[in-house]
Motif scaffolding. Structure first.
Motif, PDB file in Angstrom:
ATOM      1  N   ASP A  14      -3.111 -11.012   5.158  1.00 27.02           N
ATOM      2  CA  ASP A  14      -2.225  -9.898   5.507  1.00 27.02           C
ATOM      3  C   ASP A  14      -2.055  -8.895   4.363  1.00 27.02           C
ATOM      4  O   ASP A  14      -1.592  -7.780   4.575  1.00 27.02           O
ATOM      5  N   TRP A  15      -2.464  -9.294   3.159  1.00 23.06           N
ATOM      6  CA  TRP A  15      -2.328  -8.426   1.992  1.00 23.06           C
ATOM      7  C   TRP A  15      -3.129  -7.129   2.149  1.00 23.06           C
ATOM      8  O   TRP A  15      -2.734  -6.079   1.634  1.00 23.06           O
ATOM      9  N   GLU A  16      -4.221  -7.188   2.882  1.00 28.68           N
ATOM     10  CA  GLU A  16      -5.042  -6.000   3.110  1.00 28.68           C
ATOM     11  C   GLU A  16      -4.209  -4.850   3.679  1.00 28.68           C
ATOM     12  O   GLU A  16      -4.435  -3.685   3.357  1.00 28.68           O
ATOM     13  N   THR A  17      -3.244  -5.174   4.501  1.00 28.03           N
ATOM     14  CA  THR A  17      -2.338  -4.162   5.054  1.00 28.03           C
ATOM     15  C   THR A  17      -1.084  -4.023   4.202  1.00 28.03           C
ATOM     16  O   THR A  17      -0.648  -2.915   3.891  1.00 28.03           O
ATOM     17  N   MET A  18      -0.505  -5.131   3.798  1.00 28.74           N
ATOM     18  CA  MET A  18       0.789  -5.093   3.123  1.00 28.74           C
ATOM     19  C   MET A  18       0.709  -4.557   1.698  1.00 28.74           C
ATOM     20  O   MET A  18       1.741  -4.200   1.120  1.00 28.74           O
ATOM     21  N   HIS A  20      -0.184  -1.753   1.028  1.00 28.45           N
ATOM     22  CA  HIS A  20       0.291  -0.377   1.162  1.00 28.45           C
ATOM     23  C   HIS A  20       1.818  -0.305   1.071  1.00 28.45           C
ATOM     24  O   HIS A  20       2.367   0.688   0.585  1.00 28.45           O
ATOM     25  N   THR A  21       2.491  -1.346   1.510  1.00 27.29           N
ATOM     26  CA  THR A  21       3.938  -1.430   1.323  1.00 27.29           C
ATOM     27  C   THR A  21       4.252  -1.532  -0.159  1.00 27.29           C
ATOM     28  O   THR A  21       5.090  -0.803  -0.688  1.00 27.29           O
ATOM     29  N   SER A  22       3.559  -2.431  -0.837  1.00 26.60           N
ATOM     30  CA  SER A  22       3.778  -2.641  -2.261  1.00 26.60           C
ATOM     31  C   SER A  22       3.484  -1.380  -3.069  1.00 26.60           C
ATOM     32  O   SER A  22       4.265  -0.990  -3.944  1.00 26.60           O
ATOM     33  N   GLN A  23       2.380  -0.724  -2.771  1.00 23.76           N
ATOM     34  CA  GLN A  23       2.012   0.491  -3.493  1.00 23.76           C
ATOM     35  C   GLN A  23       3.027   1.612  -3.271  1.00 23.76           C
ATOM     36  O   GLN A  23       3.340   2.368  -4.192  1.00 23.76           O
ATOM     37  N   THR A  24       3.551   1.717  -2.060  1.00 25.70           N
ATOM     38  CA  THR A  24       4.550   2.754  -1.773  1.00 25.70           C
ATOM     39  C   THR A  24       5.858   2.447  -2.492  1.00 25.70           C
ATOM     40  O   THR A  24       6.482   3.348  -3.065  1.00 25.70           O
ATOM     41  N   LEU A  25       6.268   1.191  -2.505  1.00 29.40           N
ATOM     42  CA  LEU A  25       7.455   0.818  -3.262  1.00 29.40           C
ATOM     43  C   LEU A  25       7.255   1.102  -4.751  1.00 29.40           C
ATOM     44  O   LEU A  25       8.169   1.597  -5.423  1.00 29.40           O
ATOM     45  N   ILE A  62      10.828  -7.112   4.016  1.00 29.91           N
ATOM     46  CA  ILE A  62       9.775  -6.498   4.822  1.00 29.91           C
ATOM     47  C   ILE A  62       8.765  -7.594   5.136  1.00 29.91           C
ATOM     48  O   ILE A  62       8.218  -8.215   4.227  1.00 29.91           O
ATOM     49  N   CYS A  63       8.540  -7.834   6.419  1.00 28.83           N
ATOM     50  CA  CYS A  63       7.659  -8.915   6.841  1.00 28.83           C
ATOM     51  C   CYS A  63       6.464  -8.365   7.606  1.00 28.83           C
ATOM     52  O   CYS A  63       6.638  -7.698   8.631  1.00 28.83           O
ATOM     53  N   GLY A  64       5.272  -8.657   7.134  1.00 26.38           N
ATOM     54  CA  GLY A  64       4.053  -8.324   7.849  1.00 26.38           C
ATOM     55  C   GLY A  64       3.601  -9.540   8.622  1.00 26.38           C
ATOM     56  O   GLY A  64       3.540 -10.640   8.068  1.00 26.38           O
ATOM     57  N   GLY A 120       2.557   1.632   9.454  1.00 20.91           N
ATOM     58  CA  GLY A 120       3.776   0.824   9.497  1.00 20.91           C
ATOM     59  C   GLY A 120       4.108   0.222   8.146  1.00 20.91           C
ATOM     60  O   GLY A 120       5.279   0.137   7.769  1.00 20.91           O
ATOM     61  N   ALA A 121       3.086  -0.189   7.407  1.00 16.02           N
ATOM     62  CA  ALA A 121       3.304  -0.767   6.079  1.00 16.02           C
ATOM     63  C   ALA A 121       3.896   0.269   5.126  1.00 16.02           C
ATOM     64  O   ALA A 121       4.825  -0.018   4.374  1.00 16.02           O
ATOM     65  N   VAL A 122       3.376   1.487   5.168  1.00 17.75           N
ATOM     66  CA  VAL A 122       3.911   2.566   4.327  1.00 17.75           C
ATOM     67  C   VAL A 122       5.325   2.916   4.788  1.00 17.75           C
ATOM     68  O   VAL A 122       6.257   3.030   3.977  1.00 17.75           O
TER      69      VAL A 122
END
Length: 163
Positions: A14-18, A20-25, A62-64, A120-122
């Protein structure tokens, strides 16, 4: 600065998508932690994580999740913190199963459900920032700058008729 957001994923894939959440944070200057905890394979670990999240200073989770997408719903059942769900794309249904599972939580156990995949991740990170900005002026300022930069990028685009 202490970690304010917890990013949870059901599997390492799931990190492949998530990411983007981490990078935006990161771009917003919001400290966060990342954990892989399967709702089905490690329910006791998920319970411990969610029950101690607030005491550890986390303010948003935040849960992916893909396929059965149980992770955000299980997390929401175990904590009073806001839980944002990112449905992950799957080949079988394109992520619609995950989207519907997150959006159809029973009354009283909300999951703020975002778009499927990268958008959604962003957006989960930006929404977490909006929630945190209510009590953190530095995050409010970073969010304002982030949005202004987005606007400038759009305004700087050339006229498509001139291309």
């Amino acid at each position: 600065m202490k970690k304010l957001v917890g990013i949870l994923m059901g599997s390492q894939n799931d990190w492949e998508t998530m990411i983007h959440t981490s990078q935006t944070l990161d771009a917003l200057g919001i400290e966060h932690e990342v954990s892989v905890i399967s709702a089905h394979r490690a329910p006791h670990r998920l319970t411990e994580y969610c029950e101690t999240a607030s005491d550890r200073g986390l303010q948003v989770l935040i849960c992916g999740a893909g396929l059965a997408a149980a992770l955000p719903g299980a997390a929401a059942a175990l904590t009073q913190l806001p839980v944002l769900g990112v449905p992950l794309y799957s080949k079988a249904t394109g992520g619609m199963d995950s989207l519907l599972a997150m959006a159809q939580m029973p009354g009283g156990v909300p999951v703020g459900t975002l778009a499927i995949g990268r958008a959604g991740a962003v957006n989960a990170a930006v929404l977490a920032a909006s929630i945190l900005a209510l009590g953190h002026t530095e995050i409010a300022s970073a969010l304002q700058s982030f949005r202004a930069q987005q606007t400038q990028k759009v305004l700087a685009l050339p006229d498509p008729r001139e291309g």
